[in-house]
Scaffold this motif. Structure first.
Motif, PDB file in Angstrom:
ATOM      1  N   LEU A   5       0.803  -1.222   0.000  1.00  0.00           N
ATOM      2  CA  LEU A   5       0.000   0.000   0.000  1.00  0.00           C
ATOM      3  C   LEU A   5       0.834   1.269   0.000  1.00  0.00           C
ATOM      4  O   LEU A   5       0.492   2.238  -0.664  1.00  0.00           O
ATOM      5  N   GLY A   6       1.938   1.269   0.764  1.00  0.00           N
ATOM      6  CA  GLY A   6       2.651   2.521   0.934  1.00  0.00           C
ATOM      7  C   GLY A   6       1.722   3.509   1.632  1.00  0.00           C
ATOM      8  O   GLY A   6       1.133   3.208   2.662  1.00  0.00           O
ATOM      9  N   TRP A   7       1.571   4.667   1.027  1.00  0.00           N
ATOM     10  CA  TRP A   7       0.684   5.676   1.600  1.00  0.00           C
ATOM     11  C   TRP A   7      -0.666   5.721   0.897  1.00  0.00           C
ATOM     12  O   TRP A   7      -1.489   6.586   1.162  1.00  0.00           O
ATOM     13  N   HIS A   8      -0.892   4.763   0.011  1.00  0.00           N
ATOM     14  CA  HIS A   8      -2.117   4.804  -0.791  1.00  0.00           C
ATOM     15  C   HIS A   8      -2.947   3.550  -0.574  1.00  0.00           C
ATOM     16  O   HIS A   8      -2.430   2.441  -0.642  1.00  0.00           O
ATOM     17  N   VAL A   9      -4.240   3.741  -0.312  1.00  0.00           N
ATOM     18  CA  VAL A   9      -5.184   2.631  -0.205  1.00  0.00           C
ATOM     19  C   VAL A   9      -6.118   2.709  -1.399  1.00  0.00           C
ATOM     20  O   VAL A   9      -6.879   3.668  -1.549  1.00  0.00           O
ATOM     21  N   GLY A  10      -6.053   1.694  -2.259  1.00  0.00           N
ATOM     22  CA  GLY A  10      -6.858   1.691  -3.468  1.00  0.00           C
ATOM     23  C   GLY A  10      -8.176   0.966  -3.283  1.00  0.00           C
ATOM     24  O   GLY A  10      -8.428   0.306  -2.271  1.00  0.00           O
ATOM     25  N   GLU A  11      -9.024   1.066  -4.291  1.00  0.00           N
ATOM     26  CA  GLU A  11     -10.321   0.399  -4.260  1.00  0.00           C
ATOM     27  C   GLU A  11     -10.164  -1.117  -4.199  1.00  0.00           C
ATOM     28  O   GLU A  11     -10.954  -1.805  -3.548  1.00  0.00           O
ATOM     29  N   ASP A  12      -9.141  -1.647  -4.879  1.00  0.00           N
ATOM     30  CA  ASP A  12      -8.905  -3.093  -4.846  1.00  0.00           C
ATOM     31  C   ASP A  12      -8.595  -3.568  -3.437  1.00  0.00           C
ATOM     32  O   ASP A  12      -9.043  -4.642  -3.019  1.00  0.00           O
ATOM     33  N   ASP A  13      -7.820  -2.761  -2.702  1.00  0.00           N
ATOM     34  CA  ASP A  13      -7.477  -3.122  -1.329  1.00  0.00           C
ATOM     35  C   ASP A  13      -8.711  -3.106  -0.432  1.00  0.00           C
ATOM     36  O   ASP A  13      -8.904  -4.007   0.391  1.00  0.00           O
ATOM     37  N   LEU A  14      -9.542  -2.089  -0.595  1.00  0.00           N
ATOM     38  CA  LEU A  14     -10.766  -2.005   0.196  1.00  0.00           C
ATOM     39  C   LEU A  14     -11.722  -3.139  -0.144  1.00  0.00           C
ATOM     40  O   LEU A  14     -12.371  -3.712   0.747  1.00  0.00           O
ATOM     41  N   SER A  15     -11.783  -3.501  -1.432  1.00  0.00           N
ATOM     42  CA  SER A  15     -12.652  -4.606  -1.851  1.00  0.00           C
ATOM     43  C   SER A  15     -12.167  -5.930  -1.277  1.00  0.00           C
ATOM     44  O   SER A  15     -12.960  -6.757  -0.816  1.00  0.00           O
ATOM     45  N   ALA A  16     -10.844  -6.124  -1.297  1.00  0.00           N
ATOM     46  CA  ALA A  16     -10.273  -7.354  -0.732  1.00  0.00           C
ATOM     47  C   ALA A  16     -10.548  -7.439   0.762  1.00  0.00           C
ATOM     48  O   ALA A  16     -10.884  -8.513   1.284  1.00  0.00           O
ATOM     49  N   ALA A  17     -10.401  -6.320   1.456  1.00  0.00           N
ATOM     50  CA  ALA A  17     -10.658  -6.299   2.896  1.00  0.00           C
ATOM     51  C   ALA A  17     -12.120  -6.606   3.185  1.00  0.00           C
ATOM     52  O   ALA A  17     -12.442  -7.387   4.096  1.00  0.00           O
ATOM     53  N   ALA A  18     -13.018  -5.991   2.411  1.00  0.00           N
ATOM     54  CA  ALA A  18     -14.450  -6.222   2.614  1.00  0.00           C
ATOM     55  C   ALA A  18     -14.815  -7.685   2.351  1.00  0.00           C
ATOM     56  O   ALA A  18     -15.619  -8.272   3.085  1.00  0.00           O
ATOM     57  N   GLU A  19     -14.189  -8.285   1.349  1.00  0.00           N
ATOM     58  CA  GLU A  19     -14.482  -9.676   1.013  1.00  0.00           C
ATOM     59  C   GLU A  19     -14.056 -10.620   2.136  1.00  0.00           C
ATOM     60  O   GLU A  19     -14.796 -11.540   2.507  1.00  0.00           O
ATOM     61  N   ILE A  20     -12.867 -10.398   2.680  1.00  0.00           N
ATOM     62  CA  ILE A  20     -12.379 -11.270   3.751  1.00  0.00           C
ATOM     63  C   ILE A  20     -13.202 -11.074   5.023  1.00  0.00           C
ATOM     64  O   ILE A  20     -13.560 -12.046   5.700  1.00  0.00           O
ATOM     65  N   LEU A  21     -13.525  -9.833   5.349  1.00  0.00           N
ATOM     66  CA  LEU A  21     -14.352  -9.588   6.531  1.00  0.00           C
ATOM     67  C   LEU A  21     -15.709 -10.269   6.391  1.00  0.00           C
ATOM     68  O   LEU A  21     -16.223 -10.863   7.349  1.00  0.00           O
ATOM     69  N   CYS A  22     -16.266 -10.218   5.203  1.00  0.00           N
ATOM     70  CA  CYS A  22     -17.558 -10.850   4.957  1.00  0.00           C
ATOM     71  C   CYS A  22     -17.456 -12.369   5.087  1.00  0.00           C
ATOM     72  O   CYS A  22     -18.328 -13.016   5.664  1.00  0.00           O
ATOM     73  N   SER A  23     -16.374 -12.944   4.559  1.00  0.00           N
ATOM     74  CA  SER A  23     -16.210 -14.398   4.602  1.00  0.00           C
ATOM     75  C   SER A  23     -16.096 -14.916   6.032  1.00  0.00           C
ATOM     76  O   SER A  23     -16.448 -16.064   6.318  1.00  0.00           O
ATOM     77  N   LEU A  24     -15.613 -14.053   6.941  1.00  0.00           N
ATOM     78  CA  LEU A  24     -15.473 -14.430   8.348  1.00  0.00           C
ATOM     79  C   LEU A  24     -16.628 -13.907   9.209  1.00  0.00           C
ATOM     80  O   LEU A  24     -16.618 -14.075  10.423  1.00  0.00           O
ATOM     81  N   GLY A  25     -17.607 -13.278   8.559  1.00  0.00           N
ATOM     82  CA  GLY A  25     -18.738 -12.746   9.302  1.00  0.00           C
ATOM     83  C   GLY A  25     -18.404 -11.552  10.158  1.00  0.00           C
ATOM     84  O   GLY A  25     -19.023 -11.316  11.201  1.00  0.00           O
ATOM     85  N   LEU A  26     -17.402 -10.768   9.719  1.00  0.00           N
ATOM     86  CA  LEU A  26     -16.927  -9.634  10.507  1.00  0.00           C
ATOM     87  C   LEU A  26     -17.235  -8.284   9.859  1.00  0.00           C
ATOM     88  O   LEU A  26     -16.807  -7.253  10.368  1.00  0.00           O
ATOM     89  N   ASP A  27     -17.962  -8.292   8.760  1.00  0.00           N
ATOM     90  CA  ASP A  27     -18.165  -7.048   8.005  1.00  0.00           C
ATOM     91  C   ASP A  27     -18.863  -5.966   8.831  1.00  0.00           C
ATOM     92  O   ASP A  27     -18.608  -4.774   8.649  1.00  0.00           O
ATOM     93  N   HIS A  28     -19.718  -6.389   9.778  1.00  0.00           N
ATOM     94  CA  HIS A  28     -20.421  -5.408  10.605  1.00  0.00           C
ATOM     95  C   HIS A  28     -19.515  -4.755  11.636  1.00  0.00           C
ATOM     96  O   HIS A  28     -19.906  -3.785  12.299  1.00  0.00           O
ATOM     97  N   LEU A  29     -18.277  -5.270  11.773  1.00  0.00           N
ATOM     98  CA  LEU A  29     -17.346  -4.734  12.760  1.00  0.00           C
ATOM     99  C   LEU A  29     -16.268  -3.849  12.136  1.00  0.00           C
ATOM    100  O   LEU A  29     -15.360  -3.409  12.845  1.00  0.00           O
ATOM    101  N   ALA A  30     -16.360  -3.569  10.854  1.00  0.00           N
ATOM    102  CA  ALA A  30     -15.265  -2.896  10.135  1.00  0.00           C
ATOM    103  C   ALA A  30     -14.825  -1.595  10.781  1.00  0.00           C
ATOM    104  O   ALA A  30     -13.623  -1.297  10.826  1.00  0.00           O
ATOM    105  N   GLU A  31     -15.750  -0.823  11.304  1.00  0.00           N
ATOM    106  CA  GLU A  31     -15.401   0.483  11.882  1.00  0.00           C
ATOM    107  C   GLU A  31     -15.196   0.431  13.386  1.00  0.00           C
ATOM    108  O   GLU A  31     -14.857   1.451  14.001  1.00  0.00           O
ATOM    109  N   ARG A  32     -15.369  -0.718  13.977  1.00  0.00           N
ATOM    110  CA  ARG A  32     -15.217  -0.842  15.432  1.00  0.00           C
ATOM    111  C   ARG A  32     -13.749  -0.811  15.835  1.00  0.00           C
ATOM    112  O   ARG A  32     -12.890  -1.410  15.178  1.00  0.00           O
ATOM    113  N   PRO A  33     -13.408  -0.132  16.934  1.00  0.00           N
ATOM    114  CA  PRO A  33     -12.037  -0.197  17.456  1.00  0.00           C
ATOM    115  C   PRO A  33     -11.713  -1.618  17.918  1.00  0.00           C
ATOM    116  O   PRO A  33     -12.562  -2.304  18.495  1.00  0.00           O
TER     117      PRO A  33
END
Length: 260
Positions: free
Chosen positions: A99-127
């Motif tokens: 990533l360096g200093w840049h977060v792209g749409e592909d990175d966000l999509s990958a993160a959302a996909e993995i969170l969803c696969s683990l049932g964690l998508d509702h926690l994305a913004e939680r500390p």
């Protein structure tokens, strides 16, 4: 060049104590391997040596070369996040080299996909500090998976999870290994979950490899009595896999022995 993970006479010593002794095994990619054994068997030490975190003797080769620590996804047994970061931020840190200093749409999509696969998508913004131990464990697993390592090493990565989530995570890991061609090593105490989900099992005792093979080959009644020092029955489920039913501590074992 031989594909996979080749361990040749791997040994780890701490002072005058041998923790892992002349450990040799050959593990092919595209499989989930369960590392089992009683407390103090050397599971964590072996996995740490493979990951490059623990100095060792002998040879550890991945696809014919020395293991590149940067290319390994390693999750040690005691792993937690105490910084005030959100779940999504922790997950994206798994890609910080890219990533360096840049977060792209592909990175966000990958993160959302993995969170969803683990049932964690509702926690994305939680500390992270507001999550339970099991939730943190799954987020840290997701952080390793987002890098898509071909060698994934997990030390009791399901220990804080309830049974439903343990099954879901192990199903996901087995699918990940098959889909990507990765080798996944996971230390696990639940023999029945190991038998149900792993392609092969490595049974350790006193730092040595006792047996390596299918669950039917490894989880035999003599091995369970000898290594775990319990009386048990080994039954068969409908799919033919072994099911270990513990009956009690054997006459040769004791709680003080098992804790060592």
């Amino acid at each position: 060049m031989r594909k996979g993970l080749i361990l040749d006479k791997v040994a780890v010593e701490r002072g005058r104590t041998t923790i892992v002794s002349h450990f040799s095994a050959a593990l092919v990619p595209s499989q989930l391997v369960a590392v089992i054994g009683p407390n103090g068997a050397g599971k964590s030490t072996l996995l740490g040596a493979i990951a490059g975190d623990i100095p060792h003797k002998g040879s550890i080769r991945w696809n014919g070369q020395a293991v590149d620590r940067a290319a390994v996804g390693f999750m040690p047994q005691y792993c937690a996040v105490r910084a005030e970061l959100s779940v999504l931020q922790v997950l994206l840190l798994g890609r910080h080299e890219k990533l360096g200093w840049h977060v792209g749409e592909d990175d966000l999509s990958a993160a959302a996909e993995i969170l969803c696969s683990l049932g964690l998508d509702h926690l994305a913004e939680r500390p992270m500090t507001t999550l339970s131990g099991g939730q943190q464990q799954m987020v840290l697993l997701a952080q390793r998976l987002i890098r898509e390592p071909r060698l994934l090493i997990l030390d009791e990565a399901t220990s804080a999870l309830d049974l439903r989530h343990q099954i879901g995570v192990l199903d996901l890991l087995k699918d990940y290994a098959k889909r990507t061609g990765a080798l996944v090593l996971i230390a696990i105490h639940d023999l029945n979950l190991a038998a149900r989900h792993a392609d092969s099992l490595m049974l350790l005792h006193n730092g040595a490899l006792v047996s390596h093979g299918t669950s039917s080959e490894v989880l035999t009644l003599p091995a369970i009595r000898s290594i775990y020092q319990i009386e048990a029955e080994v039954l068969r489920c409908r799919s033919g896999l072994p099911v270990v039913v513990p009956l009690g501590v054997s006459a040769a074992g004791s709680m003080s022995d098992a804790a060592q």
